[in-house]
Scaffold this motif. Structure first.
Motif, PDB file in Angstrom:
ATOM      1  N   ILE A  39       4.595   0.160   8.221  1.00 15.41           N
ATOM      2  CA  ILE A  39       4.522  -1.090   8.980  1.00 15.41           C
ATOM      3  C   ILE A  39       5.357  -2.131   8.231  1.00 15.41           C
ATOM      4  N   SER A  40       6.035  -3.001   8.960  1.00 18.84           N
ATOM      5  CA  SER A  40       6.875  -4.001   8.313  1.00 18.84           C
ATOM      6  C   SER A  40       6.041  -4.992   7.501  1.00 18.84           C
ATOM      7  N   ARG A  41       6.716  -5.740   6.651  1.00 20.55           N
ATOM      8  CA  ARG A  41       6.019  -6.600   5.709  1.00 20.55           C
ATOM      9  C   ARG A  41       5.322  -7.796   6.368  1.00 20.55           C
ATOM     10  N   THR A  42       5.855  -8.293   7.476  1.00 19.16           N
ATOM     11  CA  THR A  42       5.240  -9.472   8.110  1.00 19.16           C
ATOM     12  C   THR A  42       3.811  -9.200   8.569  1.00 19.16           C
ATOM     13  N   PRO A  43       3.527  -8.119   9.308  1.00 17.16           N
ATOM     14  CA  PRO A  43       2.138  -7.823   9.663  1.00 17.16           C
ATOM     15  C   PRO A  43       1.281  -7.498   8.442  1.00 17.16           C
ATOM     16  N   ILE A  44       1.876  -6.865   7.432  1.00 21.30           N
ATOM     17  CA  ILE A  44       1.129  -6.572   6.200  1.00 21.30           C
ATOM     18  C   ILE A  44       0.688  -7.875   5.545  1.00 21.30           C
ATOM     19  N   ARG A  45       1.597  -8.831   5.496  1.00 22.66           N
ATOM     20  CA  ARG A  45       1.281 -10.130   4.885  1.00 22.66           C
ATOM     21  C   ARG A  45       0.139 -10.814   5.635  1.00 22.66           C
ATOM     22  N   ALA A  46       0.208 -10.789   6.965  1.00 23.25           N
ATOM     23  CA  ALA A  46      -0.834 -11.418   7.780  1.00 23.25           C
ATOM     24  C   ALA A  46      -2.177 -10.711   7.585  1.00 23.25           C
ATOM     25  N   ALA A  47      -2.136  -9.382   7.488  1.00 26.18           N
ATOM     26  CA  ALA A  47      -3.368  -8.615   7.315  1.00 26.18           C
ATOM     27  C   ALA A  47      -4.007  -8.890   5.953  1.00 26.18           C
ATOM     28  N   ARG A  85     -11.512  -0.270  -6.496  1.00 30.57           N
ATOM     29  CA  ARG A  85     -11.989  -1.619  -6.775  1.00 30.57           C
ATOM     30  C   ARG A  85     -11.215  -2.199  -7.954  1.00 30.57           C
ATOM     31  N   GLY A  86     -10.638  -3.400  -7.779  1.00 31.99           N
ATOM     32  CA  GLY A  86      -9.867  -4.038  -8.834  1.00 31.99           C
ATOM     33  C   GLY A  86      -8.397  -3.672  -8.825  1.00 31.99           C
ATOM     34  N   GLU A  87      -7.987  -2.742  -7.957  1.00 32.31           N
ATOM     35  CA  GLU A  87      -6.574  -2.346  -7.889  1.00 32.31           C
ATOM     36  C   GLU A  87      -5.758  -3.405  -7.150  1.00 32.31           C
ATOM     37  N   ARG A  88      -4.526  -3.579  -7.594  1.00 32.62           N
ATOM     38  CA  ARG A  88      -3.650  -4.580  -6.989  1.00 32.62           C
ATOM     39  C   ARG A  88      -3.014  -4.052  -5.719  1.00 32.62           C
ATOM     40  N   LEU A  89      -2.921  -4.912  -4.709  1.00 33.74           N
ATOM     41  CA  LEU A  89      -2.256  -4.587  -3.459  1.00 33.74           C
ATOM     42  C   LEU A  89      -1.058  -5.510  -3.291  1.00 33.74           C
ATOM     43  N   SER A  90       0.097  -4.952  -2.979  1.00 34.39           N
ATOM     44  CA  SER A  90       1.312  -5.732  -2.768  1.00 34.39           C
ATOM     45  C   SER A  90       1.950  -5.316  -1.454  1.00 34.39           C
ATOM     46  N   GLU A  91       2.714  -6.228  -0.890  1.00 40.10           N
ATOM     47  CA  GLU A  91       3.280  -6.016   0.443  1.00 40.10           C
ATOM     48  C   GLU A  91       4.196  -4.798   0.530  1.00 40.10           C
ATOM     49  N   VAL A  92       5.133  -4.661  -0.414  1.00 42.77           N
ATOM     50  CA  VAL A  92       6.139  -3.605  -0.303  1.00 42.77           C
ATOM     51  C   VAL A  92       5.520  -2.207  -0.348  1.00 42.77           C
ATOM     52  N   PRO A  93       4.695  -1.887  -1.354  1.00 36.18           N
ATOM     53  CA  PRO A  93       4.084  -0.553  -1.370  1.00 36.18           C
ATOM     54  C   PRO A  93       3.221  -0.269  -0.140  1.00 36.18           C
ATOM     55  N   LEU A  94       2.486  -1.278   0.327  1.00 38.99           N
ATOM     56  CA  LEU A  94       1.649  -1.084   1.508  1.00 38.99           C
ATOM     57  C   LEU A  94       2.498  -0.874   2.751  1.00 38.99           C
ATOM     58  N   SER A  95       3.597  -1.605   2.845  1.00 44.27           N
ATOM     59  CA  SER A  95       4.501  -1.451   3.979  1.00 44.27           C
ATOM     60  C   SER A  95       5.044  -0.031   4.040  1.00 44.27           C
ATOM     61  N   GLU A  96       5.435   0.496   2.891  1.00 46.83           N
ATOM     62  CA  GLU A  96       5.965   1.861   2.833  1.00 46.83           C
ATOM     63  C   GLU A  96       4.863   2.894   3.106  1.00 46.83           C
ATOM     64  N   ARG A  97       3.698   2.637   2.590  1.00 41.89           N
ATOM     65  CA  ARG A  97       2.589   3.587   2.720  1.00 41.89           C
ATOM     66  C   ARG A  97       2.100   3.697   4.162  1.00 41.89           C
ATOM     67  N   LEU A  98       2.046   2.547   4.859  1.00 41.96           N
ATOM     68  CA  LEU A  98       1.507   2.526   6.212  1.00 41.96           C
ATOM     69  C   LEU A  98       2.589   2.606   7.290  1.00 41.96           C
TER      70      LEU A  98
END
Length: 244
Positions: free
Chosen positions: A43-51, A28-41
């Motif tokens: 999945i490319s950045r476009t679907p991450i951005r939409a999600a 809770r309160g942690e920052r989420l950014s496209e690049v780390p999430l893309s690498e972690r999951l």
């Protein structure tokens, strides 16, 4: 084909990020950014951005001015309000279904779900096929949201239940909850049966009252956690976001 693939990837990203937040892997309160999430999951950045944008609309995330999103925390009052809103909307769906009338095939479909739930109910919840119960419970509520034939109402119920603690199975998704919340299962099944019966009998006020009361089982379970056993706050995924 490309459009379907993009939709599939967005859904995968949506579920992946939601699971990370609800499961406590993103605090809770942690920052989420496209690049780390893309690498972690993976999945490319476009679907991450939409999600991320979708989860902000659902209320699970909060956009921050400097860029990115935060995993939101929720007060107890916000949790209670979300549960109450779901009850109001499902109650409205039940009342309108009773008043407008429902196609026989739709009543048969939801009645079969109630019968399937009856078959797995037992006095000892440790012997219950609990995964099946959660699946059927979710299906019951999905069908209920559509009985009135209102796409607007169905969409609003989906939105109201998108927050994890407001969903019909919010307190039924952990192994510990099988025992702790067993008292709610039998009563909840009786209400499933009663609301379908009221709709079939065209008793709108009764159908609405039962559906609204049914949603309050989640509130009772929340109050049990907060007032009796706060250790469950860290063991029930839906409650990792609650600020107490």
């Amino acid at each position: 084909m490309n459009e379907r693939k993009e939709t599939s990837q967005t859904l995968k990203a949506l579920m992946g990020i939601r699971n990370l937040v609800i499961g406590g892997e993103i605090a809770r309160g942690e920052r989420l950014s496209e690049v780390p999430l893309s690498e972690r999951l993976g999945i490319s950045r476009t679907p991450i951005r939409a999600a991320l944008a979708r989860l902000e609309q659902e209320g699970l995330l909060e956009r921050i001015p400097s860029g990115g999103f935060l995993a939101r925390g929720f007060s107890t009052d916000e949790v209670i309000d979300s549960i109450e809103i779901r009850g109001v909307l499902e109650g409205t769906a039940a009342r309108l279904a009773a008043e407008r009338g429902v196609e026989p095939r739709k009543l048969i479909e939801i009645s079969k779900v109630v019968e399937a739930l009856d078959e797995i109910m037992c006095d000892d919840p440790r012997e219950m096929n609990f995964e099946r119960y959660v699946e059927l419970n979710a299906e019951f509520h999905r069908l209920l949201s559509m009985l009135a034939g209102s796409e607007t109402l169905r969409r609003e119920i989906e939105r109201a239940t998108s927050l994890p603690f407001a969903s019909p199975s919010a307190f039924l998704e952990s192994e510990e909850a099988i025992i702790v919340f067993r008292r709610s299962l039998i009563g909840g099944q009786e209400q499933h049966r009663a609301v379908v019966q009221a709709i079939e009998m065209r008793e709108g006020a009764r159908a609405e009252a039962i559906a609204r009361e049914h949603a309050r089982l989640a509130r009772q379970n929340l109050e049990y956690v907060l007032n009796t056993d706060k250790s469950l706050l860290t063991r029930i995924p839906a409650l990792t976001l609650v600020v107490t």
